[in-house]
Scaffold this active site. Structure first.
Site, PDB file in Angstrom:
ATOM      1  N   ARG A  13       0.832  -1.195   0.000  1.00  0.00           N
ATOM      2  CA  ARG A  13       0.000   0.000   0.000  1.00  0.00           C
ATOM      3  C   ARG A  13       0.867   1.246   0.000  1.00  0.00           C
ATOM      4  NH1 ARG A  13      -2.352  -0.364   6.182  1.00  0.00           N
ATOM      5  NH2 ARG A  13      -0.383   0.022   7.216  1.00  0.00           N
TER       6      ARG A  13
ATOM      7  N   ARG B 206       1.563   8.319  12.545  1.00  0.00           N
ATOM      8  CA  ARG B 206       0.250   8.242  13.180  1.00  0.00           C
ATOM      9  C   ARG B 206       0.221   9.113  14.433  1.00  0.00           C
ATOM     10  NH1 ARG B 206      -1.002   2.606  11.696  1.00  0.00           N
ATOM     11  NH2 ARG B 206       0.575   2.079  10.178  1.00  0.00           N
TER      12      ARG B 206
ATOM     13  N   ASP C 267      -3.534   4.741  16.953  1.00  0.00           N
ATOM     14  CA  ASP C 267      -2.495   4.191  16.070  1.00  0.00           C
ATOM     15  C   ASP C 267      -3.011   4.005  14.645  1.00  0.00           C
ATOM     16  OD1 ASP C 267      -3.973   2.228  17.746  1.00  0.00           O
ATOM     17  OD2 ASP C 267      -3.112   0.779  16.360  1.00  0.00           O
TER      18      ASP C 267
HETATM   19  P1  AMP Z   1      -4.315  -3.337  13.709  1.00  0.00           P
HETATM   20  O1  AMP Z   1      -5.483  -3.876  14.444  1.00  0.00           O
HETATM   21  O2  AMP Z   1      -4.053  -4.027  12.396  1.00  0.00           O
HETATM   22  O3  AMP Z   1      -4.319  -1.848  13.579  1.00  0.00           O
HETATM   23  O4  AMP Z   1      -3.059  -3.738  14.595  1.00  0.00           O
HETATM   24  C1  AMP Z   1      -2.854  -3.334  15.918  1.00  0.00           C
HETATM   25  C2  AMP Z   1      -1.479  -3.764  16.354  1.00  0.00           C
HETATM   26  O5  AMP Z   1      -1.348  -5.186  16.342  1.00  0.00           O
HETATM   27  C3  AMP Z   1      -0.355  -3.247  15.458  1.00  0.00           C
HETATM   28  O6  AMP Z   1       0.756  -3.010  16.279  1.00  0.00           O
HETATM   29  C4  AMP Z   1      -0.123  -4.415  14.539  1.00  0.00           C
HETATM   30  O7  AMP Z   1       1.164  -4.387  13.975  1.00  0.00           O
HETATM   31  C5  AMP Z   1      -0.306  -5.594  15.475  1.00  0.00           C
HETATM   32  N1  AMP Z   1      -0.725  -6.807  14.747  1.00  0.00           N
HETATM   33  C6  AMP Z   1      -1.931  -7.049  14.207  1.00  0.00           C
HETATM   34  N2  AMP Z   1      -1.967  -8.264  13.615  1.00  0.00           N
HETATM   35  C7  AMP Z   1      -0.746  -8.814  13.793  1.00  0.00           C
HETATM   36  C8  AMP Z   1      -0.144 -10.064  13.430  1.00  0.00           C
HETATM   37  N3  AMP Z   1      -0.819 -11.003  12.760  1.00  0.00           N
HETATM   38  N4  AMP Z   1       1.146 -10.271  13.778  1.00  0.00           N
HETATM   39  C9  AMP Z   1       1.831  -9.344  14.457  1.00  0.00           C
HETATM   40  N5  AMP Z   1       1.331  -8.163  14.834  1.00  0.00           N
HETATM   41  C10 AMP Z   1       0.057  -7.882  14.511  1.00  0.00           C
HETATM   42 MG    MG Z   2      -3.275  -0.406  12.764  1.00  0.00          MG
END
Ligand code: AMP
Ligand code: MG
Length: 492
Positions: free
Chosen positions: A174, A181, A250
Site C-alpha cells: 500500500r 500516526r 495508532d
Molecule cells: P491493527 O489492528 O491491524 O491496527 O493492529 C494493531 C497492532 O497489532 C499493530 O501493532 C499491529 O502491527 C499488530 N498486529 C496485528 N496483527 C498482527 C499479526 N498477525 N502479527 C503481528 N502483529 C500484529
Molecule cells: Mg493499525
C-alpha cells in the site's frame, strides 16, 4: 534482474527510537494477484519489462530491491480507549519512499510481510480476505475522492495464517503520504522524550505541512492543520456512509488519509449507530460517533505535543483547547455543506440542517438504503415523475411524501435547471460503493476456492463509482436478506 525502484528514503534518518530493521519475508511469493499500473505510473515505478514473479517477489517483501528501507515503524496507541505504550508495525514493513510524478513523497508499505521486532505473539501475517478487502475498499475510496492510502499490489504467499481456520496469507503493498500516526507521537511522548517529539513534529511539518515552517507558532498550527484534515476526512467518510471501525490513535494518520482498513464497512440501510466490526462490541466507533472520536484522538495528539506548545503547561493546555475547540464547528460546517450538495442544494441555509436531519431520521425509521436513496434523489430531481424510485425505498410512503414536499419547496428557492442539478448531484452521490456482501463474496470465492473472478469483476466498477451502467446493475442493489453481512473482521 532485480527490480530497480528509485527510493528516496527519509524516515530511516529519524533517530533509531522510531524504527527497527525488518528482515525480508520468510515465505515464498506464490502469485501476483493484482497490480495497480496506473498508481505505479504515478509513482514512476519502472514496471515495464519485469515479469509477474519479479513483481510478486518485490511487493511481498521476499526480494527487497536495492536501496529498500526495510524497517518497522514504532508507535504506541490508545486501543478502544486504553493506552498501549508499544505497538509498532508487527505485520508490516516500510519498503521505502519514492517521489511521485507530482513531487510528493510516498511510502510503499507491505502489510503481511512477516514478523518484526513489534510482532509480540503475532505471526506477522495478513489473511487473504482482509488484504482483498483493503485492496478493493481503498481503491474505491480514492475513486470517491476520499483521502486514503492506495493499493499498489496484492501478492498471494505460500504461508498459512492460522486464525479460527487456516487462511491463505497475502501481502498488500500500500502507498501512503506517510505512515506517521497520532500513535507515533504518543510513542516518544510516553517515554518523556521531548526532543524526539520535537524532531517528529519537525519531520511531519517538513513532509506534510511545509508552509508551517515559516510560522511563528508552527506546532500550534500543526495541530490545527491535522485537526482540519481530520474534519475533512470524517466528513468524507460519513457522506458516503463509511465506518472505519477501529479509530484507535495508532490508526489515525497525521497526513489526513484513511489508513489501516480493518473491519471497515459501508452501510447499506441508514442507521446512525451502524457498526460492523466484530471487535467493537460497544459501538465506540459507530457511524455517528466518528467525529467525536476523531476529536478524542486529536486531544491525545495535543497531549503528546503539549511541551512544544508552550514551556508553561497551563498556557500549553489553553493553546491546545483553543485549537481543538474549532474542530466540531469545522466538522459541522463541512457536514452541512456536504449533505446540502447530496440533496441538490448549491447554497446552505439555516434550516437545511433540519431538512437533512429529518430525511436521515425518516431513512432510519424506514430502513432505507443510504447510497441508493441519494442516487434515486438525483433521478427525482431531474423528473418529478421519477418519485417512485425514492418512495419505493420507504416502508411507510407517507414519510417520503412529507419530506419530499419540504424538499421540493426548498429546491424552488434556488433557480437551477433540473438537468444541471441532477448532474451535480450524480457527481456527489455514487451509484457503486464496495457493498459488504460483494466484498464478502469476493473474499469467500478467493479464500475458499482460489477463485478471483468476483474480485476481478469488482475492480473496474468500484473505481468508477459515479457511473450507472447496465453491467453494474447488480452491484448497485442492496443485499437481499440472506446476503446481508452484519460483522466484519480485520484478520489480526
Ligand atoms: P491493527 O489492528 O491491524 O491496527 O493492529 C494493531 C497492532 O497489532 C499493530 O501493532 C499491529 O502491527 C499488530 N498486529 C496485528 N496483527 C498482527 C499479526 N498477525 N502479527 C503481528 N502483529 C500484529
Ligand atoms: Mg493499525
Amino acid at each position: 534482474m532485480t527490480l530497480h525502484i528509485p527510493f528516496d528514503n527519509s524516515y530511516q534518518h529519524l533517530p533509531e527510537v522510531f524504527h527497527s530493521p525488518a528482515a525480508p519475508a520468510p515465505f515464498s511469493a506464490r502469485r501476483l494477484l493484482a497490480v495497480n499500473r496506473e498508481l505505479a505510473e504515478e509513482l514512476r515505478l519502472p514496471f515495464g519489462g519485469y515479469d509477474e514473479n519479479r513483481l510478486a517477489g518485490t511487493f511481498s517483501g521476499v526480494e527487497p530491491p536495492p536501496g529498500a528501507a526495510m524497517l518497522a515503524q514504532a508507535y504506541a496507541g490508545h486501543q478502544f480507549g486504553n493506552f498501549v505504550p508499544t505497538l509498532g508495525d508487527g505485520r508490516a514493513v516500510l519498503l521505502g519512499e519514492v517521489m511521485d510524478r507530482y513531487g510528493r513523497r510516498r511510502d510503499i508499505h507491505l502489510k503481511g510481510a512477516g514478523r518484526t521486532s513489534f510482532s509480540r505473539s503475532g505471526d506477522g501475517l495478513c489473511p487473504l480476505g482482509p488484504a482483498l478487502r483493503e485492496y478493493l475498499v481503498s481503491e474505491a475510496m480514492h475513486a470517491l475522492g476520499v483521502p486514503t492510502t492506495r493499493a499498489l499490489a496484492l501478492v498471494l504467499t505460500d504461508a498459512t495464517a492460522w486464525r479460527e481456520q487456516p487462511k491463505p496469507a497475502a501481502v498488500i503493498a500500500r502507498v501512503a503520504a506517510s505512515h506517521v500516526r497520532v500513535g507515533t507521537f504518543q510513542y516518544v511522548a510516553a517515554r518523556g522524550d521531548d526532543d524526539n517529539v520535537r524532531r517528529l513534529a519537525d519531520y511531519v511539518i517538513q513532509r506534510h505541512y511545509p508552509a508551517l515552517a515559516e510560522s511563528d507558532t508552527p506546532y500550534r498550527d500543526l495541530l490545527a492543520e491535522i485537526a482540519d484534515r481530520q474534519a475533512r476526512l470524517i466528513t468524507d467518510w460519513m457522506r458516503f456512509g463509511f465506518i472505519h471501525g477501529v479509530m484507535n490513535t495508532d490508526n489515525m494518520a497525521v497526513s489526513g488519509e484513511t489508513i489501516d482498513f480493518g473491519p471497515c464497512a459501508f452501510m447499506d440501510e441508514f442507521r446512525a449507530d451502524a457498526r460492523f466490526s466484530f471487535i467493537d462490541q460497544h459501538g465506540r466507533y459507530a457511524y455517528a460517533n466518528q467525529p467525536s472520536l476523531a476529536l478524542w484522538n486529536l486531544s491525545r495528539l495535543a497531549e503528546a505535543i503539549l511541551p512544544l506548545l508552550d514551556a508553561d503547561q497551563d498556557r500549553a493546555v489553553a493553546i491546545a483547547q483553543d485549537v481543538l475547540a474549532g474542530f466540531m464547528p469545522d466538522f459541522e460546517a463541512r457536514w452541512r455543506k456536504a449533505m446540502a450538495a447530496k440533496i441538490g442544494l448549491a447554497e446552505t441555509q439555516e434550516d437545511d440542517a433540519a431538512l437533512v436531519q429529518s430525511l436521515l431520521e425518516a431513512m432510519q425509521q424506514n430502513r432505507v438504503d443510504f447510497t441508493l436513496m441519494f442516487r434515486r434523489l438525483c433521478d427525482a430531481v431531474a423528473d418529478p415523475a421519477a418519485n417512485d424510485g425514492p418512495r419505493a425505498l420507504f416502508e411507510n410512503d407517507a414519510d417520503w411524501t412529507a419530506w419530499e414536499a419540504r424538499w421540493r419547496r426548498r429546491l424552488q428557492a434556488e433557480a437551477m435547471n433540473p438537468g444541471e442539478r441532477a448532474r451535480r448531484m450524480r457527481a456527489v452521490n455514487p451509484a457503486v460503493i464496495p457493498r459488504n456482501h460483494w466484498i464478502e463474496k469476493a473474499i469467500r470465492a478467493a479464500e475458499d476456492a482460489d477463485d478471483f473472478s468476483v474480485f476481478e469483476r469488482l475492480r473496474g466498477p468500484l473505481i468508477r463509482p459515479f457511473e450507472d451502467t447496465p453491467d453494474n446493475a447488480d452491484l448497485v442493489q442492496p443485499p437481499a436478506p440472506a446476503e446481508r453481512v452484519t460483522q466484519t473482521f480485520c484478520g489480526t
